[in-house]
Design a protein around this motif. Structure first.
Motif, mmCIF file in Angstrom:
data_model
loop_
_atom_site.group_PDB
_atom_site.id
_atom_site.type_symbol
_atom_site.label_atom_id
_atom_site.label_comp_id
_atom_site.label_asym_id
_atom_site.label_seq_id
_atom_site.Cartn_x
_atom_site.Cartn_y
_atom_site.Cartn_z
ATOM 1 N N ALA A 167 0.846 -1.193 0.000
ATOM 2 C CA ALA A 167 0.000 0.000 0.000
ATOM 3 C C ALA A 167 0.882 1.243 0.000
ATOM 4 N N SER A 168 0.302 2.324 -0.487
ATOM 5 C CA SER A 168 1.005 3.604 -0.418
ATOM 6 C C SER A 168 -0.013 4.676 -0.082
ATOM 7 N N ASN A 169 0.354 5.510 0.847
ATOM 8 C CA ASN A 169 -0.515 6.646 1.162
ATOM 9 C C ASN A 169 0.174 7.922 0.702
ATOM 10 N N PRO A 170 -0.265 8.502 -0.408
ATOM 11 C CA PRO A 170 0.420 9.692 -0.927
ATOM 12 C C PRO A 170 0.132 10.950 -0.111
ATOM 13 N N PHE A 171 -0.732 10.841 0.895
ATOM 14 C CA PHE A 171 -1.227 12.058 1.561
ATOM 15 C C PHE A 171 -0.723 12.297 2.974
ATOM 16 N N ALA A 172 -0.219 11.273 3.632
ATOM 17 C CA ALA A 172 0.188 11.470 5.019
ATOM 18 C C ALA A 172 1.521 12.215 5.081
ATOM 19 N N GLU A 173 1.660 13.038 6.085
ATOM 20 C CA GLU A 173 2.909 13.769 6.298
ATOM 21 C C GLU A 173 3.977 12.811 6.821
ATOM 22 N N PRO A 174 5.238 13.067 6.601
ATOM 23 C CA PRO A 174 5.780 14.100 5.722
ATOM 24 C C PRO A 174 5.588 13.718 4.253
ATOM 25 N N PHE A 175 4.999 14.616 3.513
ATOM 26 C CA PHE A 175 4.620 14.353 2.134
ATOM 27 C C PHE A 175 5.812 13.926 1.269
ATOM 28 N N ASN B 167 -0.691 11.607 10.966
ATOM 29 C CA ASN B 167 -1.778 12.561 10.889
ATOM 30 C C ASN B 167 -1.260 13.939 11.278
ATOM 31 N N MET B 168 -0.890 14.742 10.310
ATOM 32 C CA MET B 168 -0.344 16.070 10.570
ATOM 33 C C MET B 168 0.801 15.992 11.593
ATOM 34 N N GLY B 169 1.655 15.010 11.407
ATOM 35 C CA GLY B 169 2.811 14.892 12.300
ATOM 36 C C GLY B 169 2.530 14.143 13.583
ATOM 37 N N ASN B 170 1.281 13.715 13.754
ATOM 38 C CA ASN B 170 0.947 12.947 14.951
ATOM 39 C C ASN B 170 0.675 11.493 14.594
ATOM 40 N N CYS B 171 0.644 10.668 15.645
ATOM 41 C CA CYS B 171 0.419 9.242 15.464
ATOM 42 C C CYS B 171 -1.071 8.973 15.288
ATOM 43 N N GLU B 172 -1.384 7.873 14.580
ATOM 44 C CA GLU B 172 -2.800 7.567 14.373
ATOM 45 C C GLU B 172 -3.525 7.248 15.680
ATOM 46 N N ALA B 180 6.656 9.300 15.678
ATOM 47 C CA ALA B 180 8.109 9.166 15.853
ATOM 48 C C ALA B 180 8.835 9.319 14.521
ATOM 49 N N TRP B 181 8.263 8.711 13.478
ATOM 50 C CA TRP B 181 8.950 8.747 12.186
ATOM 51 C C TRP B 181 8.888 10.130 11.537
ATOM 52 N N GLU B 186 12.197 14.718 10.209
ATOM 53 C CA GLU B 186 12.533 16.137 10.353
ATOM 54 C C GLU B 186 13.956 16.329 10.884
ATOM 55 N N ARG B 187 14.310 15.497 11.870
ATOM 56 C CA ARG B 187 15.648 15.673 12.447
ATOM 57 C C ARG B 187 16.735 15.305 11.451
ATOM 58 N N LEU B 188 16.543 14.192 10.749
ATOM 59 C CA LEU B 188 17.570 13.771 9.786
ATOM 60 C C LEU B 188 17.662 14.743 8.617
ATOM 61 N N LYS B 189 16.506 15.309 8.233
ATOM 62 C CA LYS B 189 16.497 16.296 7.153
ATOM 63 C C LYS B 189 17.330 17.508 7.582
ATOM 64 N N GLY B 190 17.145 17.915 8.824
ATOM 65 C CA GLY B 190 17.900 19.039 9.367
ATOM 66 C C GLY B 190 19.392 18.770 9.392
ATOM 67 N N GLN B 191 19.744 17.511 9.543
ATOM 68 C CA GLN B 191 21.164 17.130 9.573
ATOM 69 C C GLN B 191 21.671 16.743 8.184
ATOM 70 N N ASP B 192 20.770 16.855 7.182
ATOM 71 C CA ASP B 192 21.099 16.436 5.820
ATOM 72 C C ASP B 192 21.554 14.965 5.800
ATOM 73 N N ARG B 193 20.813 14.139 6.505
ATOM 74 C CA ARG B 193 21.194 12.731 6.649
ATOM 75 C C ARG B 193 20.030 11.809 6.293
ATOM 76 N N LEU B 194 19.141 12.238 5.385
ATOM 77 C CA LEU B 194 17.970 11.402 5.070
ATOM 78 C C LEU B 194 18.356 10.052 4.473
#
Lengths: 313, 227
Positions: A167-175, B167-172, B180-181, B186-194
């Protein structure tokens, strides 16, 4: 694109996709009881209208008839199941055992999912297993199929042939991460992808554009997820209560703009318009129709969406 | 530190139902810091128990003693005399699960009851607020997850990125629970370590499923205790 299944013949879905046809898959939720007839009745509406039917696995973490058993019931009805398996309820031993059993029963497609958290279901105190995650599950099925090996490395005497879905969800953050995660699923071994229900077409276009740019759509078949809205209440619920779902206001406004008794029809009309666009969209290879508890409407939707007749393969 | 939560009073009362002379042992280390099982909490619980048992017309003679560390033989030794003299018919511990077991092991002839539920390894976020950060899984992944533990902080313990339920940065599971992810991303992106999370993290061995022990390099088990 796609793997040669070494042991079993190809699934119908695999043949449809490798044959370059625009796939149309359906979904069936098993009952919360033992009534085989209920499964067969739902199946009747799907027969001839779809290439394969997803059989959900304790969807929304609510106990239902097992996915492999309902898959067997629809096989007997002459339909092809797409056996869903979630990581929430089983460890790697149980999963591999069910994959072998499913293959032995004639199941040729499976969809590998993490699964909704147990907190949402009817047994919120259950221990969520998550021994492996969905990407590791994909890799495990691929290893079982292509290398004939269990996750432990042990030999499988007669390996299962499975067309592997994810499955893939194209909408959940981080986009931005969504395409990366799609890439990981392809790397793990996914042959086809079914997406989360799509309502925000702009965002989906962007997602598929990036996937095209990165060459991902040449490596995997993508089936766009469509769920027709039955009511304004359903649209509002999907917008506000279902995590990871993106329902733009324009969808709700459009449903509000018609007479009450025509709302469901408008929902189907929106779905059909989406399907028309998906047919022309580069990188989209089919539609996964999730007509939740609306299986009886699938013949009408398939007809109106112009996806009939299905290729007889 | 290790954090614990006091059990519901009714459960504690029920455990001690048939006992009349009890020693409640507190611990001065982790459970004291997290305001669960230190000297003050021992006193409060004992007072509650005394009152409740008096109302039941079933009085209890309950004593309290808080030692520095219940998970350390050196400190447990100071209880020997008291327990021998006192002839307690039960012991209660307000330490973490480790301390409770150590106390029970030292006095194997006397029933020992837990007054707390140990909940894990946590950090102090603010006064009285502790957040679990480690499940002591024996296979630390913090190096590639930007120092954020997905085993503990992802409700599904996923190792390959956010599930479809973010869900907008929160868990379901809750809008109060950050994904957490999402945070790892965000943290790894900030460190340029994705790149650290782009490759597949293969299935792992769950090393916390069987009893574990740890012997530091250069040390050996005392012969008297080696199995």
């Amino acid at each position: 694109m796609s793997t040669e299944t070494k042991v079993n013949p190809k699934s119908n879905l695999e043949k449809v996709l490798t044959g370059g046809h625009f796939a149309f898959t359906g979904e069936l939720g098993p009952p919360r009881g033992t009534d085989a007839q209920e499964v067969k009745e739902k199946a009747r509406f799907l027969k001839g209208n779809v290439d394969s039917v997803n059989i959900t696995d304790n969807q929304t973490a609510v106990v239902r008839m097992s996915s492999w058993a309902a898959s067997l019931l629809i096989l007997e009805e002459g339909l092809e199941p797409n056996y869903q398996m979630v990581c929430r309820d089983r460890n790697r031993l149980a999963m591999q055992a069910d994959i072998l059993g499913g293959a032995a029963l004639g199941i040729k497609n499976m969809l590998c999912l993490s699964g909704d958290h147990q907190q949402f279901g009817d047994h919120p105190d259950a221990k969520g297993v998550f021994d492996i995650d969905s990407i590791q599950l994909i890799a495990m099925v691929k290893q079982m199929r292509d290398e004939g090996k269990f996750l432990s490395g042990g030999e499988i005497e007669h390996p299962p042939g499975m067309f592997i879905g994810a499955a893939s969800n194209p909408f959940a953050e981080p986009f931005e991460w969504r395409v990366d995660r799609l890439a990981k699923k392809i790397e793990a071994g996914a042959d086809f992808i079914q997406t989360q229900c799509i309502y925000n077409m702009d965002r989906f276009r962007e997602f598929i554009h990036v996937a095209n740019e990165e060459g991902l759509t040449d490596q995997v078949y993508i089936l766009a997820g469509v769920t027709p809205m039955k009511s304004i209440g359903m649209a509002r619920y999907m917008k506000s209560k279902v995590p990871g779902m993106d329902v733009p206001d324009e969808i709700i406004d459009r449903l509000k703009g018609v007479e009450k008794k025509k709302v469901a029809d408008e929902g189907i009309r929106i779905a059909c318009e989406q399907i028309e666009e998906f047919k022309e969209m580069k990188g989209v290879h089919g539609v996964h129709m999730m007509a939740i508890e609306w299986e009886h409407k699938v013949p009408e939707i398939a007809e109106r969406a112009g996806v009939l007749p299905r290729p007889g393969l | 530190m290790i954090v614990a939560n006091r059990k519901p009073f009714a459960e504690i009362k029920e455990m001690l139902e048939g006992y009349t002379k009890v020693l409640n042992v507190g611990c001065g280390t982790c459970v004291s810091v997290c305001l669960t099982g230190g000297e003050k909490e021992v006193e409060i619980l004992n007072t509650e128990l005394e009152m409740a048992r008096r109302l039941d017309d079933n009085p209890i003679d309950i004593h309290g003693h808080t030692i520095e560390r219940q998970c350390d033989r050196e400190y447990l030794a100071e209880l020997d005399e008291k327990i021998a003299e006192g002839e307690f018919d039960a012991l209660m511990s307000m330490a973490c699960g480790v301390g409770i077991q150590f106390l029970a092991e030292r006095y194997p002839d006397i029933p020992t009851f837990p007054a707390v539920d140990t909940s894990g390894l946590a950090v102090n976020q603010a006064v009285g607020w502790y957040e679990e950060r480690c499940r002591s899984c024996s296979q630390c992944v913090l190096g590639f997850t930007g120092g954020i533990c997905p085993i503990t902080l992802c409700a599904k313990g996923l190792l390959n990125g956010p599930c479809g339920g973010t869900n907008m940065g929160n868990c379901e599971i809750s809008n109060d629970q950050p994904c957490a992810w999402f945070r790892i991303y965000e943290r790894l992106k900030g460190q340029d370590r994705l790149d650290a999370i782009k490759s597949i993290n293969v299935s792992r061995g769950w090393k916390d499923q069987s009893p574990r022990d740890l012997l530091q390099p250069g040390y050996k088990k005392p012969e008297s205790m080696a199995k």
